[in-house]
Every structure is written in C-alpha cells, then in structure tokens.
Write a protein that holds these residues in place. Sequence first.
Motif, mmCIF file in Angstrom:
data_model
loop_
_atom_site.group_PDB
_atom_site.id
_atom_site.type_symbol
_atom_site.label_atom_id
_atom_site.label_comp_id
_atom_site.label_asym_id
_atom_site.label_seq_id
_atom_site.Cartn_x
_atom_site.Cartn_y
_atom_site.Cartn_z
ATOM 1 N N HIS A 84 21.586 -0.365 6.113
ATOM 2 C CA HIS A 84 22.683 0.462 5.605
ATOM 3 C C HIS A 84 22.176 1.605 4.732
ATOM 4 O O HIS A 84 22.616 2.738 4.875
ATOM 5 C CB HIS A 84 23.678 -0.389 4.799
ATOM 6 C CG HIS A 84 24.760 0.433 4.176
ATOM 7 N ND1 HIS A 84 25.854 0.865 4.895
ATOM 8 C CD2 HIS A 84 24.910 0.933 2.929
ATOM 9 C CE1 HIS A 84 26.624 1.592 4.108
ATOM 10 N NE2 HIS A 84 26.073 1.644 2.907
ATOM 11 N N TYR A 85 21.271 1.311 3.834
ATOM 12 C CA TYR A 85 20.853 2.302 2.843
ATOM 13 C C TYR A 85 19.764 3.240 3.352
ATOM 14 O O TYR A 85 19.797 4.434 3.094
ATOM 15 C CB TYR A 85 20.389 1.593 1.570
ATOM 16 C CG TYR A 85 21.513 0.903 0.845
ATOM 17 C CD1 TYR A 85 22.327 1.598 -0.036
ATOM 18 C CD2 TYR A 85 21.771 -0.441 1.058
ATOM 19 C CE1 TYR A 85 23.373 0.970 -0.699
ATOM 20 C CE2 TYR A 85 22.815 -1.080 0.395
ATOM 21 C CZ TYR A 85 23.609 -0.375 -0.478
ATOM 22 O OH TYR A 85 24.648 -0.995 -1.124
ATOM 23 N N HIS A 86 18.767 2.720 4.042
ATOM 24 C CA HIS A 86 17.645 3.510 4.565
ATOM 25 C C HIS A 86 17.223 2.905 5.905
ATOM 26 O O HIS A 86 16.279 2.118 5.953
ATOM 27 C CB HIS A 86 16.452 3.491 3.600
ATOM 28 C CG HIS A 86 16.773 3.998 2.242
ATOM 29 N ND1 HIS A 86 16.822 3.182 1.135
ATOM 30 C CD2 HIS A 86 17.086 5.245 1.814
ATOM 31 C CE1 HIS A 86 17.147 3.911 0.086
ATOM 32 N NE2 HIS A 86 17.318 5.149 0.457
ATOM 33 N N PRO A 87 17.921 3.232 6.987
ATOM 34 C CA PRO A 87 17.626 2.625 8.288
ATOM 35 C C PRO A 87 16.142 2.685 8.646
ATOM 36 O O PRO A 87 15.489 3.713 8.477
ATOM 37 C CB PRO A 87 18.469 3.461 9.261
ATOM 38 C CG PRO A 87 19.583 3.998 8.417
ATOM 39 C CD PRO A 87 18.989 4.237 7.063
ATOM 40 N N GLY A 88 15.624 1.538 9.090
ATOM 41 C CA GLY A 88 14.244 1.447 9.517
ATOM 42 C C GLY A 88 13.242 1.151 8.414
ATOM 43 O O GLY A 88 12.093 0.854 8.691
ATOM 44 N N HIS A 89 13.668 1.214 7.153
ATOM 45 C CA HIS A 89 12.761 0.946 6.044
ATOM 46 C C HIS A 89 12.794 -0.530 5.669
ATOM 47 O O HIS A 89 13.832 -1.179 5.755
ATOM 48 C CB HIS A 89 13.134 1.785 4.811
ATOM 49 C CG HIS A 89 12.820 3.223 4.967
ATOM 50 N ND1 HIS A 89 13.674 4.113 5.593
ATOM 51 C CD2 HIS A 89 11.736 3.936 4.591
ATOM 52 C CE1 HIS A 89 13.134 5.303 5.585
ATOM 53 N NE2 HIS A 89 11.954 5.237 4.985
#
Length: 191
Positions: A84-89
């Motif tokens: 949600h906040y930083h996709p892929g991280h």
Amino acid sequence: MSVRKYRTAVLAALAALALPTAVLGTATTAQAAGEPGLPGYAAWQADVKKAVAPAIPWLRERVAERHGKPAVVLDIDNTALETHYHPGHANKPVLQVARWAREHQVSVLFVTARTSSSSAREQLKQAGYPVDAICTRQHGESKGAGKERCRRELTHGGHTITANIGNRSTDFEGGFYEKGFKLPDYGGRLS
C-alpha cells in the motif's frame, strides 16, 4: 462593486481553489489515496515493529529446541512488501525477521492470496527476501482456505511452521503453525 471588494472576492475564490491542494499536501499517503482511517507510513511502521518484535526471540527459542525443520511463513502484501505505502519495497521489520531466519537455518516460506507465484517471487527477491518456497491460492479458493491448504501442504512436506506472520485474519485461519504474529490491518482497511 468597489475595487477593494472585488480584490477580496477574487482572493477568496483563489483561496477556495488552493485549499484542497494545500490540505492534500499535508495528508498521509493513505489519506491522499482516498482511504480515510489509515495511518501515515511512520505510524504504520511503528505498529509493524511492535507486532513483530517478539518474533525473533520466539524463533531463537524454537531453533534452540531443534524440533523438525523449522520454518517461518510470511504473507506478502502489506506484510513482507509495503504494497500500500511503497509497492515492491520490503517491509523492513519483516525483512529483518526473514534474514534472521535464513541465517539460523530456518526456512523462509511465503503463503499468499495471490494466484500466481512468478511475479511474487521476483518482487520478493528484488526486495531482498530469501525465498525457499511460495504457495499461492488456487482459482476459486477463498483466501482463508487457500492459506490453510498451503500451510497444511508445507507442514506435510516436512516443515514445522514455528512462526506465521500476516496482517489479515485469513492469514491465521485453520492453524498449521505454532505461533502467529499479526500485523495491523486497521479494521480490514489495509488489505
């Protein structure tokens, strides 16, 4: 209308147009995305850290006892990855648990409601996760039933799931793990 009143009216109209932009600029990422009730990133991370803080001490204790082939199971979206906040991280507190597990010969397994593992495996590896196995939900299977089936299959495959980490109630339905660590989902608003 006098020039003074006209200027006041124009400034008021401009302020009314600029206000939503100014308010949006100070909103949290979740609020800016139109999801009221979700905390900002820093608050979410604080909640995640609190939820997983007991995981490594628990794993340390279980590894010392050496029962079976120990494993940790991680959900992917908004658990292992900051979808949600930083996709892929990577969600760093969860990544820390996964790395500790790998360093201490604990298998790192992923159980997800996704129905394809190929893109998930690549995302997890790019985020720095060790990946021993990924089990996905089958088409037509509910999230809870799929995750239960995956844990059952992993257990029957020889793993002792000592820790199960997820953020939704469906991550814990049906058992086949020793201890669960639930991350916040804020009443289902963070899926």
